[in-house]
Design an enzyme around this catalytic site. Structure first.
Site, PDB file in Angstrom:
ATOM      1  N   ASP A   1       0.791  -1.197   0.169  1.00  0.00           N
ATOM      2  CA  ASP A   1      -0.052  -0.177  -0.105  1.00  0.00           C
ATOM      3  C   ASP A   1       0.922   1.102  -0.047  1.00  0.00           C
ATOM      4  OD1 ASP A   1       0.859  -0.297   2.659  1.00  0.00           O
ATOM      5  OD2 ASP A   1      -1.092  -1.013   3.152  1.00  0.00           O
TER       6      ASP A   1
ATOM      7  N   HIS B   1      -7.574  -5.491  10.311  1.00  0.00           N
ATOM      8  CA  HIS B   1      -7.267  -5.008   8.582  1.00  0.00           C
ATOM      9  C   HIS B   1      -5.829  -5.661   8.277  1.00  0.00           C
ATOM     10  CE1 HIS B   1      -5.041  -1.184  10.267  1.00  0.00           C
ATOM     11  NE2 HIS B   1      -4.118  -1.708   9.537  1.00  0.00           N
TER      12      HIS B   1
ATOM     13  N   ASN C   1      -8.259  -3.788  14.276  1.00  0.00           N
ATOM     14  CA  ASN C   1      -9.333  -4.059  13.849  1.00  0.00           C
ATOM     15  C   ASN C   1      -9.445  -5.184  12.951  1.00  0.00           C
ATOM     16  OD1 ASN C   1      -8.432  -2.927  11.640  1.00  0.00           O
ATOM     17  ND2 ASN C   1      -9.875  -1.075  11.701  1.00  0.00           N
TER      18      ASN C   1
END
Length: 242
Positions: A70, A140, A138
């Site tokens: 990313d 991800h 969370n």
């Protein structure tokens, strides 16, 4: 559901040495390996250990290629908090990986076209052999936040506020991380032949529990890894799922 292999080591330093050795062995066995690379504090000691092994053990990145998970949208490529800067400082400037094969998502211009081109470049290399992953609190993976489709591909995503808060420390005082990023999709990630996930600390135990000890759920993106036949998790005792 496929159970991952947990390799539990006492602390982050020993994990870094083990993961670096894992990557080095992969490159020795297949010099033209295609790596999927990750950023973040978890990987700082891993890349440092990998550089040490590179200098000592005679393996090469010269035939390899890498694709990062990313990159933030809107940051200049030379911004100190960009993942390009991170990768140059932490790995690329210290090994013989050719610059043209050390790839990160483009975040300027026609992003839809750039995302499609990134997917095509991965496919042209024959896919990713070894994908490094962290896991967010969370659940991800990459910047695939809760709710991301399990068949998603490289695309622009909006970041959860919890992710922005978690990454504030990487930016100069008073500067917030961008609110969006380009990330490999979950479908892109699970296409990798082998996945090496690294998690340390008690604050990752709940995410690993949801990912691997509960039914698959798009609200925990890492649970998509349950379908993958070759997931290895390096963690310390505190991060072990309940």
């Amino acid at each position: 559901m496929t159970k991952p292999e947990f390799r539990v080591l006492p602390n982050a330093a020993e994990i870094a040495s083990a993961v670096a050795a894992h990557i080095a062995q992969t490159l020795k066995a297949k010099p033209a390996t295609t790596l999927g690379l990750a950023t973040g504090n978890t990987f700082v000691p891993i890349y440092a250990a990998l550089i040490d092994l590179y200098r000592q053990n005679g393996f090469s990145f010269a035939e390899a290629a890498s694709f990062n998970l990313d990159e933030y949208v809107g940051l200049p490529k030379n911004h100190p908090a960009s993942f390009r800067a991170y990768m140059r400082q932490r790995l690329f400037d210290h090994v013989d990986l050719p610059a043209e094969r050390a790839m990160l998502p483009e975040t300027e211009g026609d992003l839809a076209a750039d995302c499609a081109a990134y997917e095509a470049a991965i496919a042209a290399r024959g896919g990713i052999d070894l994908q490094l992953l962290g896991i967010g609190r969370n659940g991800h993976i990459g910047f695939n936040e809760p709710g991301s489709p399990f068949d998603s591909r490289t695309r622009v995503v909006e970041l959860a506020q919890s992710t922005i808060e978690a990454n504030k420390g990487d930016f100069p005082p008073g500067e917030l991380p961008p609110s969006s990023a380009v990330t490999m999709g979950i479908g892109t990630i699970v296409d990798a032949r082998e996945i090496v996930l690294v998690a340390t600390g008690a604050n990752k135990a709940a995410a690993l529990t949801r990912a691997f000890n509960a039914p698959k759920d798009v609200d925990c993106p890492a649970s998509a890894l349950q379908d993958h036949p070759h997931v290895i998790i390096y963690c310390d005792p505190a991060a072990l799922p309940a």
